[in-house]
Write an enzyme that holds these catalytic residues in place. Structure first.
Site, PDB file in Angstrom:
ATOM      1  N   GLY A  32      -3.512  34.567  58.229  1.00  0.00           N
ATOM      2  CA  GLY A  32      -2.940  35.279  57.093  1.00  0.00           C
ATOM      3  C   GLY A  32      -1.759  34.514  56.527  1.00  0.00           C
ATOM      4  CB  CYS A  33       1.374  35.640  54.899  1.00  0.00           C
ATOM      5  SG  CYS A  33       2.969  34.963  54.354  1.00  0.00           S
ATOM      6  CG  PHE A  34       2.213  29.734  55.659  1.00  0.00           C
ATOM      7  CD1 PHE A  34       3.218  30.373  54.953  1.00  0.00           C
ATOM      8  CD2 PHE A  34       1.614  28.622  55.071  1.00  0.00           C
ATOM      9  CE1 PHE A  34       3.627  29.924  53.708  1.00  0.00           C
ATOM     10  CE2 PHE A  34       2.008  28.160  53.828  1.00  0.00           C
ATOM     11  CZ  PHE A  34       3.016  28.813  53.142  1.00  0.00           C
ATOM     12  CD1 TRP A  35       6.419  32.053  54.933  1.00  0.00           C
ATOM     13  CD2 TRP A  35       6.637  34.097  54.054  1.00  0.00           C
ATOM     14  NE1 TRP A  35       6.645  31.904  53.593  1.00  0.00           N
ATOM     15  CE2 TRP A  35       6.776  33.141  53.027  1.00  0.00           C
ATOM     16  CE3 TRP A  35       6.725  35.448  53.742  1.00  0.00           C
ATOM     17  CZ2 TRP A  35       7.026  33.512  51.689  1.00  0.00           C
ATOM     18  CZ3 TRP A  35       6.976  35.819  52.426  1.00  0.00           C
ATOM     19  CH2 TRP A  35       7.119  34.855  51.412  1.00  0.00           C
ATOM     20  N   PRO A  37       3.077  33.964  61.595  1.00  0.00           N
ATOM     21  CG  PRO A  37       1.105  32.913  60.966  1.00  0.00           C
ATOM     22  CD  PRO A  37       1.975  34.058  60.621  1.00  0.00           C
TER      23      PRO A  37
END
Length: 220
Positions: A32-35, A37
């Site tokens: 999903g949005c990489f922020w 993980p």
């Protein structure tokens, strides 16, 4: 490494002690949005550094505004003497619904591999997850062809969004901010990740200005 922040000592020992790239390995995941993980993996012991970027597509020179067919991914560099690829896969599978196919290519769930060993491990865990769920798994495994680093404002986003902390450390590290182990760890901590005792032990080893450490502790 020795420097100062506003005249105060900033001997960031965990960065000085991290292994060089030749002694580390790299894993790449779309979650999903990489922020999110980026912060979750960054808080893990054994993670050397994290970077977010774009991969999995064919569009040349992707950017956030012109992503083409690429996916937002986090690249995790880790010390295999401390942390295994299997450990990272456990975190990957535990943090998305593998039964669902991704609705958009930008935010799809994908494991991108660049070694035979990593592909074998990823496929083994995928089969185990499918068996446990008693059905098909929508999460895909692909070869990593290329990785494009995302824009600076996406790197260590949780930390950058903490003004006192982010501004101080970005200024201190400059171009090395994205590759800092300390920045990766603090980015995870301010997002609420990491064992409390290990967080405090890590913070105790940093000679940072009290206001910076106080802000980290306030956030967690």
């Amino acid at each position: 490494m020795s420097d100062t922040i506003d005249g105060e000592p900033a001997e960031l020992a965990p960065d000085a002690a991290t292994p060089p790239p030749r002694e580390s390995e790299t894993a790449t995941f779309g979650l999903g949005c990489f922020w999110g993980p980026d912060a979750r993996f960054g808080a893990m012991d054994g993670v050397v550094r994290t970077r977010v970027g774009y991969a999995g597509g064919t569009t040349p020179s992707p950017t956030y505004r012109d992503l083409g067919d690429h996916t937002e991914v986090v690249q995790v560099e880790y010390d295999p003497a401390v942390l295994s690829y299997a450990d990272l896969l456990d975190v990957f599978w535990a943090n998305h619904d593998p039964r669902a196919s991704s609705r958009t290519r930008q935010y799809r769930n994908v494991i991108l591999v660049d070694t035979v060993a990593h592909r074998q491990a990823a496929e083994r865990t995928r089969r185990a997850v499918a068996s446990k769920l008693g059905g098909s798994v929508g999460t895909v495994i692909e070869d990593l062809a290329s990785f494009t680093l995302a824009e600076p404002y996406h790197q260590k986003y949780e930390l950058r969004s903490t003004p006192v902390l982010g501004d101080e450390l970005v200024e201190h590290y400059g171009d090395d901010f994205v590759d800092s182990t300390v920045a990766a760890r603090l980015n995870g901590f301010v997002a609420g990740h990491g064992d409390p005792d290990r967080r405090e032990s890590f913070l105790a080893g940093l000679e940072l200005p009290p206001r910076v450490l106080d802000e980290v502790r306030r956030r967690i």
